[in-house]
Design an enzyme around this catalytic site. Structure first.
Site, short mmCIF file in Angstrom:
data_model
loop_
_atom_site.label_atom_id
_atom_site.label_comp_id
_atom_site.label_asym_id
_atom_site.label_seq_id
_atom_site.Cartn_x
_atom_site.Cartn_y
_atom_site.Cartn_z
N SER A 13 -29.38 -0.97 5.99
CA SER A 13 -29.91 -2.71 5.87
C SER A 13 -30.19 -2.39 8.03
CB SER A 13 -29.22 -3.96 6.22
OG SER A 13 -27.72 -4.03 6.54
N ASN A 14 -29.69 -1.78 8.38
CA ASN A 14 -29.54 -1.69 10.08
C ASN A 14 -30.96 -1.31 10.56
OD1 ASN A 14 -27.70 -3.09 12.26
ND2 ASN A 14 -25.79 -2.30 10.62
N ARG A 59 -18.29 21.12 9.28
CA ARG A 59 -18.94 20.06 10.10
C ARG A 59 -19.58 21.12 10.30
NH1 ARG A 59 -15.69 16.93 13.43
NH2 ARG A 59 -13.97 15.99 11.88
N MET A 84 -22.40 7.57 8.57
CA MET A 84 -20.53 7.96 8.41
C MET A 84 -20.03 9.04 8.36
SD MET A 84 -19.70 4.64 7.52
CE MET A 84 -18.40 4.67 6.74
N ASN A 101 -24.48 4.16 18.31
CA ASN A 101 -24.29 3.47 17.84
C ASN A 101 -23.67 2.21 17.27
OD1 ASN A 101 -22.91 4.07 15.08
ND2 ASN A 101 -20.63 3.53 15.87
N HIS A 103 -21.12 -0.32 15.58
CA HIS A 103 -19.76 -0.45 15.28
C HIS A 103 -19.42 -2.10 15.00
CE1 HIS A 103 -16.20 1.06 14.35
NE2 HIS A 103 -14.80 0.08 15.25
N THR A 135 -20.57 9.05 22.71
CA THR A 135 -19.38 10.29 22.83
C THR A 135 -18.34 10.60 22.46
OG1 THR A 135 -17.67 9.01 23.61
CG2 THR A 135 -19.61 8.78 25.59
N GLU A 168 -25.00 -7.73 13.35
CA GLU A 168 -25.35 -6.71 13.99
C GLU A 168 -27.17 -7.03 13.77
OE1 GLU A 168 -23.39 -3.57 11.02
OE2 GLU A 168 -22.05 -4.79 10.88
#
Ligand code: GRF
Length: 210
Positions: A13-14, A59, A84, A101, A103, A135, A168
């Site tokens: 949605s963002n 990762r 995520m 980002n 949050h 960061t 947001e």
């Protein structure tokens, strides 16, 4: 025209709010190939790629594949919108000053996950959201813009989350615009916006009785 790549993991949605604000994206990449957000991006004719983290051993492997995919679009900026996965240090360094980002809390309060339930548990009267540079330290980069909302007595995680999400969708497109217009500078760990408009007033919660 500056090029942006948006990274998502879920409903997007963002991401949609950023696109709705008329900001063109070169690509949308999701860490899950079944993200609803990928369909939204596709329906708008934007290259949408599922890069499922579950297909990678470590990762580092995932980060490398992600960086390669991102670089294939030569973006000026990378926008995390509900992404995520925690990105490795090398990745973050590579995009320093070009990676932001959103949050769902008023940082530095409530870094990490489950921000709305933790805000309710702590009994804070004001909660909100933050757009910040990314960061190496999770949810600790320089703050670009924040929005605050009141917390009501009868709120639950969902109602509070909805109130925050609405904000947001207002602040993230604004932050991305400032970023691509080159209006943000980081100075000693703080963001400076050239000619910022003054904030309209205060938010007191609950309201003072007169
Ligand atoms: C948002 O609350 C964002 O702040 C957080 O994850 C959620 C993503 O929602 N990082 P959406 O995918 O943008 O709808």
């Amino acid at each position: 025209m500056k090029r942006i790549v948006i990274l998502i993991s879920g409903r997007g949605s963002n991401m949609a709010a950023i696109l709705d604000a008329g900001i063109p994206a070169s690509a949308v990449i999701s860490s899950r190939s079944d993200s609803a957000g990928l369909d939204i991006a596709r329906s708008r004719g934007i290259p949408a790629i599922g890069l499922d983290h579950r297909n990678y051993q470590s990762r580092d492997d995932f980060d490398r594949a992600l960086a390669e995919k991102i670089e294939s679009f030569s973006p000026d900026f990378v926008i995390l919108a509900g992404f995520m996965r925690i990105l490795g240090d090398e990745f973050v360094k590579r995009y320093a000053g070009r990676l932001i980002n959103i949050h769902p809390s008023l940082l530095p309060s409530f870094p990490g996950t489950k921000t709305h339930s933790r805000a309710l548990e702590e009994g804070v009267r004001i909660h909100g959201c933050t757009v910040h540079f990314v960061t190496e330290k999770l949810d600790h980069g320089a703050i670009i813009i924040q929005a605050a909302v009141p917390v009501f007595e009868d709120d639950d995680e969902e109602s509070l989350g909805r109130r925050v999400l609405e904000q947001e969708h207002r602040i993230y497109p604004q932050a991305v615009k400032w970023l691509i217009e080159g209006r943000l500078k980081i100075d000693k760990g703080r963001v400076r916006l050239d000619s910022p408009a003054k904030t309209k007033g205060e938010l007191i919660s609950p309201e003072i009785e007169s």
